[in-house]
Design a protein around this motif. Structure first.
Motif, short mmCIF file in Angstrom:
data_model
loop_
_atom_site.label_atom_id
_atom_site.label_comp_id
_atom_site.label_asym_id
_atom_site.label_seq_id
_atom_site.Cartn_x
_atom_site.Cartn_y
_atom_site.Cartn_z
N UNK A 99 0.84 -1.19 0.00
CA UNK A 99 0.00 0.00 0.00
C UNK A 99 0.89 1.25 0.00
N UNK A 100 0.30 2.38 -0.41
CA UNK A 100 1.07 3.63 -0.39
C UNK A 100 1.42 4.00 1.04
N UNK A 101 0.59 3.59 1.97
CA UNK A 101 0.88 3.80 3.40
C UNK A 101 1.06 2.41 4.00
N UNK A 102 2.29 1.87 3.87
CA UNK A 102 2.46 0.48 4.25
C UNK A 102 2.25 0.20 5.73
N UNK A 103 2.53 1.15 6.54
CA UNK A 103 2.38 0.87 7.95
C UNK A 103 1.93 2.11 8.70
N UNK A 104 0.77 2.00 9.30
CA UNK A 104 0.27 3.11 10.10
C UNK A 104 0.84 2.94 11.52
N UNK A 105 1.50 3.99 12.04
CA UNK A 105 2.04 3.82 13.40
C UNK A 105 0.91 3.73 14.42
N UNK A 106 1.23 3.21 15.58
CA UNK A 106 0.26 3.22 16.67
C UNK A 106 0.00 4.65 17.13
N UNK A 107 -1.07 4.87 17.85
CA UNK A 107 -1.41 6.21 18.30
C UNK A 107 -0.31 6.80 19.19
N UNK A 108 0.47 5.91 19.82
CA UNK A 108 1.55 6.38 20.68
C UNK A 108 2.81 6.76 19.89
N UNK A 112 -2.98 12.29 6.69
CA UNK A 112 -2.54 11.91 5.33
C UNK A 112 -3.25 10.65 4.87
N UNK A 113 -3.43 9.71 5.79
CA UNK A 113 -4.01 8.42 5.40
C UNK A 113 -5.52 8.51 5.22
N UNK A 114 -6.19 9.38 5.97
CA UNK A 114 -7.66 9.32 5.98
C UNK A 114 -8.38 10.55 5.45
N UNK A 115 -7.72 11.71 5.43
CA UNK A 115 -8.46 12.91 5.01
C UNK A 115 -8.54 12.97 3.49
N UNK A 116 -9.71 13.30 2.99
CA UNK A 116 -9.89 13.26 1.54
C UNK A 116 -9.29 14.48 0.84
#
Ligand code: TRP
Length: 348
Positions: A199-208, A262-266
């Motif tokens: 994916x273009x965003x291969x890994x979403x970091x944890x909230x921490x 970046x990952x979620x806002x349209x």
């Protein structure tokens, strides 16, 4: 953790016509928005153009939960509901259950004869998982060998393109090694090599901000997250620890709020403006978090509602899984027959 070394050994490619998509998820917990960004999102798009099979990997889930099997059994339908609530359509995608396809376990046993223990121990994914788990000296044989079982999953369905996170690349490379060995023994190409689709965003970091989102850590947002969960997680989210006053210039890199935006806002242009403002100073974390919270609430609300409806009809989830599992036996059995043939085990 996994760097260029893996990227060069495993082909990462865009889909091409005729690709067969195969992927799976360990059934060890409900899926989260990291799974969505890293893989589910792509599967929803791919199912319109390609043949796609998704495995609920319950056997793989047992490889580190052998003594806590309920952790797996209780999550099988959760994972199916997660697929459906984000838009995976069982009319287009075959969803099947790993433990109910005997050919997968059989293939694993044949492939295991071609893989050395040292090679398994060298697998970077396995290595880092072992380091993170507290197996001590008692690493289950099933855990050490799960890359072989994953090779069985991929090859049994002639998977050519595998949408996965970056952490899975060493597993795909190991699959292709097995494919080449089997083909050499068979003297012809009876198995196909696979490529990874990242994916273009291969890994979403944890909230921490420290870890990748994990099913077992409180730093993640499940697809089933409630309105309150979203509020709480966004509120506690890691930003820029040096950005104490609104007017201080803030840092974007490592700032989880912006990574998620970046990952979620349209509206990426709007996010770029916000970033500039944040870097110059004058934009508070409260404000950016409010924008993110709204965006995640809007994104997750319909998913949560669909998921609730799905979970209210477990019989339907079960029948979707059963139907997909039955549909997938044939293909896996054909591959098994070819592999047994290659070993000369074809008396009857
Ligand atoms: N290892 C994958 C995970 O951790 C799950 C999985 C099992 C898988 N079989 C697979 C992924 C085949 C891709 C292809 O979630």
């Amino acid at each position: 953790m996994h760097t260029l070394e893996n990227k060069t050994t495993c082909t990462i490619a865009a889909p091409i016509s005729g690709d067969k998509i195969l992927t799976g998820d360990r059934a060890t917990g409900p899926l989260h928005i990291g799974h969505y960004v890293g893989s589910l999102q792509q599967r929803v798009i791919l199912q319109d153009k390609y043949q796609q099979t998704i495995l609920v990997a319950d056997m793989q889930g047992l490889t580190d939960n052998g003594y806590h099997p309920e952790k797996v059994s209780s999550n099988i339908l959760n994972v199916v509901a997660d697929y459906l609530c984000v838009g995976i359509d069982p009319a287009k995608t075959t969803i099947c259950l790993q433990s109910s396809i005997p050919a997968l376990a059989e293939l694993t046993m044949y492939y295991a004869n071609l893989v050395s223990v040292a090679r398994l121990q060298r697998n970077p994914t396995v290595k880092s998982e072992i380091a993170n788990k507290s197996f001590g000296k008692s690493i289950p044989a099933g855990f050490l060998t799960y890359p072989i079982s994953q090779a069985a999953d991929i090859t049994a369905f002639n998977g050519t393109l595998i949408p996965v996170g970056e952490d899975q690349l060493p597993l795909l490379e190991q699959t292709n090694e097995i494919v080449r060995k089997i083909n050499a023994i068979a003297g012809e190409e009876i198995l196909v090599e696979c490529r990874a689709l990242l994916s273009k965003v291969p890994r979403l970091p944890g909230a921490d901000g420290k870890n990748k989102m994990s099913k077992s850590m409180s730093n993640s947002l499940l697809l089933s997250a409630s309105e309150q969960d979203i509020k709480r997680v966004v509120k506690s989210m890691y930003t820029d620890p040096k950005h104490l006053n609104i007017n201080d210039p803030g840092q974007i890199e490592g700032n989880v709020v912006f990574t998620y935006l970046d990952a979620f806002h349209s509206d990426s242009k709007y996010i770029e403006t916000l970033k500039r403002q944040y870097q110059e100073g004058g934009l508070g974390d409260g404000h950016t978090k409010k924008i993110l919270e709204e965006c995640l609430q809007d994104f997750l609300r319909p998913i949560r509602l669909r998921r609730e409806m799905l979970m209210n009809d477990k019989a339907q989830l079960l029948s979707i899984l059963k139907e997909g599992t039955e549909r997938s036996q044939d293909e896996a059995n054909q591959v098994l027959r070819r592999v047994k043939n290659a070993f000369g085990l074809n008396l009857f």
